[in-house]
Scaffold this motif. Structure first.
Motif, mmCIF file in Angstrom:
data_model
loop_
_atom_site.group_PDB
_atom_site.id
_atom_site.type_symbol
_atom_site.label_atom_id
_atom_site.label_comp_id
_atom_site.label_asym_id
_atom_site.label_seq_id
_atom_site.Cartn_x
_atom_site.Cartn_y
_atom_site.Cartn_z
ATOM 1 N N ARG A 79 0.869 -1.188 0.000
ATOM 2 C CA ARG A 79 0.000 0.000 0.000
ATOM 3 C C ARG A 79 0.898 1.228 0.000
ATOM 4 O O ARG A 79 1.827 1.338 0.792
ATOM 5 C CB ARG A 79 -0.892 0.047 1.232
ATOM 6 N N CYS A 80 0.594 2.159 -0.906
ATOM 7 C CA CYS A 80 1.351 3.402 -0.986
ATOM 8 C C CYS A 80 0.998 4.288 0.205
ATOM 9 O O CYS A 80 -0.179 4.525 0.470
ATOM 10 C CB CYS A 80 1.048 4.127 -2.297
ATOM 11 N N VAL A 81 2.017 4.775 0.913
ATOM 12 C CA VAL A 81 1.767 5.630 2.072
ATOM 13 C C VAL A 81 1.331 7.031 1.660
ATOM 14 O O VAL A 81 0.789 7.766 2.476
ATOM 15 C CB VAL A 81 3.002 5.711 3.005
ATOM 16 N N CYS A 83 -0.603 7.771 -1.554
ATOM 17 C CA CYS A 83 -1.898 7.817 -2.260
ATOM 18 C C CYS A 83 -2.806 6.624 -1.956
ATOM 19 O O CYS A 83 -3.913 6.542 -2.478
ATOM 20 C CB CYS A 83 -1.680 7.928 -3.768
ATOM 21 N N ASP A 84 -2.362 5.673 -1.143
ATOM 22 C CA ASP A 84 -3.135 4.498 -0.721
ATOM 23 C C ASP A 84 -3.388 3.465 -1.809
ATOM 24 O O ASP A 84 -4.160 2.535 -1.608
ATOM 25 C CB ASP A 84 -4.472 4.890 -0.083
ATOM 26 N N GLU A 85 -2.753 3.567 -2.995
ATOM 27 C CA GLU A 85 -2.944 2.548 -4.027
ATOM 28 C C GLU A 85 -2.394 1.215 -3.537
ATOM 29 O O GLU A 85 -1.351 1.155 -2.886
ATOM 30 C CB GLU A 85 -2.248 2.940 -5.327
ATOM 31 N N LEU A 86 -3.106 0.140 -3.848
ATOM 32 C CA LEU A 86 -2.672 -1.210 -3.513
ATOM 33 C C LEU A 86 -2.086 -1.876 -4.745
ATOM 34 O O LEU A 86 -2.596 -1.709 -5.854
ATOM 35 C CB LEU A 86 -3.851 -2.048 -3.011
#
Length: 121
Positions: A79-81, A83-86
């Motif tokens: 998980r990107c810290v 933008c929250d993309e998984l």
């Protein structure tokens, strides 16, 4: 490749881990391409998986879980810290086995319900 990737004198692509600072080869021990640090499993958000191209985010991707495919192959879920993309990426043969196992057993060690409920079944 991303802006954090450089080329060594041997022609191998390398990058510095955004979490632990380890200099990492973009190729695992078995020759497979890798996009995460084998020591801490962190990565950098350089691909936009929705638009299928490079990402401008460049955020740190934290390993949050393990998924097992029907084939039995393990995937690291990041998980990107920023933008929250998984994303999911294949586990490499030389990845830190202790961290992989900790992530794999976390749902059993910290279930979302009290384990005492099994005593009454």
């Amino acid at each position: 490749m991303s802006s954090h990737t450089t080329t060594s004198t041997l022609g191998l692509s390398i990058f510095a881990c955004t979490w632990c600072g380890l200099t990492v080869s973009a190729y695992a021990a078995d020759g497979a391409l890798r996009n995460h640090c084998p020591s801490c499993l962190h990565s950098r958000h350089v691909l936009d998986h929705v638009a299928d191209g490079p990402s401008d985010c460049e955020g740190r991707m934290s390993p949050i879980a393990i998924a097992v495919l029907r084939t039995g192959d393990w995937m690291v879920i990041h998980r990107c810290v920023r933008c929250d993309e998984l994303t999911s990426n294949p586990v490499c043969a030389d990845d830190n086995q202790l961290i992989l196992m900790r992530m794999a057993v976390r749902p059993l060690a910290q279930p979302p319900f009290p384990l005492e409920a099994f005593g009454t079944l």
